[in-house]
Every structure is written in structure tokens, then in C-alpha cells.
Design a protein around this motif. Sequence first.
Motif, PDB file in Angstrom:
ATOM      1  N   VAL A 149      39.118  40.336  38.192  1.00 40.81           N
ATOM      2  CA  VAL A 149      40.287  41.207  38.334  1.00 40.81           C
ATOM      3  C   VAL A 149      39.798  42.655  38.363  1.00 40.81           C
ATOM      4  O   VAL A 149      39.135  43.115  37.430  1.00 40.81           O
ATOM      5  N   ARG A 150      40.107  43.323  39.442  1.00 40.21           N
ATOM      6  CA  ARG A 150      39.707  44.718  39.646  1.00 40.21           C
ATOM      7  C   ARG A 150      40.900  45.641  39.453  1.00 40.21           C
ATOM      8  O   ARG A 150      42.051  45.205  39.462  1.00 40.21           O
ATOM      9  N   PHE A 151      40.619  46.919  39.350  1.00 35.84           N
ATOM     10  CA  PHE A 151      41.655  47.932  39.197  1.00 35.84           C
ATOM     11  C   PHE A 151      42.685  47.845  40.321  1.00 35.84           C
ATOM     12  O   PHE A 151      43.882  48.000  40.093  1.00 35.84           O
ATOM     13  N   ASP A 167      48.680  46.694  37.782  1.00 36.46           N
ATOM     14  CA  ASP A 167      49.736  47.692  37.647  1.00 36.46           C
ATOM     15  C   ASP A 167      49.348  48.630  36.496  1.00 36.46           C
ATOM     16  O   ASP A 167      48.279  48.463  35.887  1.00 36.46           O
ATOM     17  N   PRO A 168      50.164  49.638  36.175  1.00 42.61           N
ATOM     18  CA  PRO A 168      49.790  50.578  35.108  1.00 42.61           C
ATOM     19  C   PRO A 168      49.589  49.936  33.731  1.00 42.61           C
ATOM     20  O   PRO A 168      48.933  50.519  32.872  1.00 42.61           O
ATOM     21  N   ALA A 169      50.115  48.730  33.520  1.00 38.40           N
ATOM     22  CA  ALA A 169      49.913  48.047  32.238  1.00 38.40           C
ATOM     23  C   ALA A 169      48.552  47.340  32.159  1.00 38.40           C
ATOM     24  O   ALA A 169      48.214  46.763  31.131  1.00 38.40           O
ATOM     25  N   PRO A 184      52.373  40.637  43.406  1.00 38.80           N
ATOM     26  CA  PRO A 184      52.063  40.433  44.840  1.00 38.80           C
ATOM     27  C   PRO A 184      50.571  40.303  45.131  1.00 38.80           C
ATOM     28  O   PRO A 184      50.177  39.720  46.138  1.00 38.80           O
ATOM     29  N   ARG A 185      49.739  40.816  44.239  1.00 42.02           N
ATOM     30  CA  ARG A 185      48.289  40.727  44.453  1.00 42.02           C
ATOM     31  C   ARG A 185      47.812  39.277  44.393  1.00 42.02           C
ATOM     32  O   ARG A 185      46.801  38.927  45.013  1.00 42.02           O
ATOM     33  N   ARG A 229      44.317  40.037  33.239  1.00 47.06           N
ATOM     34  CA  ARG A 229      44.039  41.429  32.906  1.00 47.06           C
ATOM     35  C   ARG A 229      42.782  41.960  33.593  1.00 47.06           C
ATOM     36  O   ARG A 229      41.910  41.201  33.987  1.00 47.06           O
ATOM     37  N   LEU A 230      42.745  43.272  33.687  1.00 48.79           N
ATOM     38  CA  LEU A 230      41.622  43.982  34.282  1.00 48.79           C
ATOM     39  C   LEU A 230      40.306  43.478  33.704  1.00 48.79           C
ATOM     40  O   LEU A 230      40.176  43.291  32.495  1.00 48.79           O
ATOM     41  N   ASP A 231      39.344  43.217  34.584  1.00 47.68           N
ATOM     42  CA  ASP A 231      37.975  42.772  34.281  1.00 47.68           C
ATOM     43  C   ASP A 231      37.851  41.298  33.902  1.00 47.68           C
ATOM     44  O   ASP A 231      36.744  40.825  33.667  1.00 47.68           O
ATOM     45  N   GLU A 232      38.951  40.542  33.856  1.00 52.29           N
ATOM     46  CA  GLU A 232      38.829  39.111  33.560  1.00 52.29           C
ATOM     47  C   GLU A 232      38.179  38.387  34.728  1.00 52.29           C
ATOM     48  O   GLU A 232      38.375  38.748  35.888  1.00 52.29           O
ATOM     49  N   LYS A 233      37.437  37.363  34.388  1.00 47.11           N
ATOM     50  CA  LYS A 233      36.809  36.498  35.385  1.00 47.11           C
ATOM     51  C   LYS A 233      37.733  35.307  35.599  1.00 47.11           C
ATOM     52  O   LYS A 233      37.907  34.477  34.705  1.00 47.11           O
ATOM     53  N   LEU A 234      38.340  35.223  36.788  1.00 49.98           N
ATOM     54  CA  LEU A 234      39.265  34.153  37.125  1.00 49.98           C
ATOM     55  C   LEU A 234      38.591  33.133  38.028  1.00 49.98           C
ATOM     56  O   LEU A 234      37.579  33.428  38.673  1.00 49.98           O
ATOM     57  N   THR A 235      39.182  31.956  38.084  1.00 52.08           N
ATOM     58  CA  THR A 235      38.791  30.951  39.061  1.00 52.08           C
ATOM     59  C   THR A 235      40.008  30.648  39.912  1.00 52.08           C
ATOM     60  O   THR A 235      41.079  30.338  39.384  1.00 52.08           O
TER      61      THR A 235
END
Length: 141
Positions: free
Chosen positions: A10-12, A16-18, A24-25, A71-77
Motif C-alpha cells: 500500500v503506497r501513499f 486517503d487523508p486517514a 476506488p483504489r 493501511r499505508l505501507d502494509e504488504k497485501l496479497t
Amino acid sequence: MAAFEMPLTVRFQHCDPAGIVFYPRYFEMFNLLVETWFDEALGLPFGELHLNRGFGVPTVRTEADFKAPSRLDEKLTLSLTVQDIGRSKISLLLQVLGPDGDLRVAANHVLVYAAFDPMRAAAIPEELKTRMQRFQAVPAK
């Protein structure tokens, strides 16, 4: 059955601001997953399919359930499983899993194999169907 999976951080740009993924991403992530599946697992990059062969796989229906935030920086699959393959329709289950394998988003996603000129549904080539079946949840009859 083997799901097609790809990692995604997950990148910036996704947030959203939170600091959580703006919903939509996820649909952009799903498009990237489908495009990567065609390229890496099916051996048919979108450039070849669209530009050289004159076909595409537009989305005709999608329905998503959002279970938990990412959340930002999480590694998703990201995971793709074929639910059904018809003459021209491809029904997929797309999922986003968190770092611990927890379900974040699940979507029923329908593509149609289509010719560009004229724009209309077309039969999926048998060789491509066979490759897709490797990712089918229930083996084809």
C-alpha cells in the motif's frame, strides 16, 4: 485449483487523508491484478491482446464487499480465482488479503472477451480457456 496471487504494498497514492486505502483504489488494484494474470499466468500481455489482436476484456460487472481497512505501507496479497468461464464471459473472485491472510476486500468480477472492430462479445479462444481453467475454483466439466 490454484489462485493467482501477486503482492502489493500500500503506497501513499492508494490512501486517503486517514492513511487507509481509498475504496476506488481497490478497483485499480483489481485491474492491475487481471492485467498481471493475463501477462504472467496466461502468457497474453494486454499489449498483445489489445494492440496486435484487437481484443480486450472489459469489466461488465463488479460487486465488492469491504471487510477491513488496509493501511499505508502494509504488504497485501491480491488473489484471483476463476469462478466460471462461458463462451465469452469470465467470472472471477478477486480478493485482497492483509499481511496475516485476513480478508480485506472480496469482489465478484465479470469480464467479457470482446472484439474491438466491431465492438462485440467474442468467443474466448480454446487455448486461452484452457490456461484460465488452471485457476478455476471448480474444475470444468
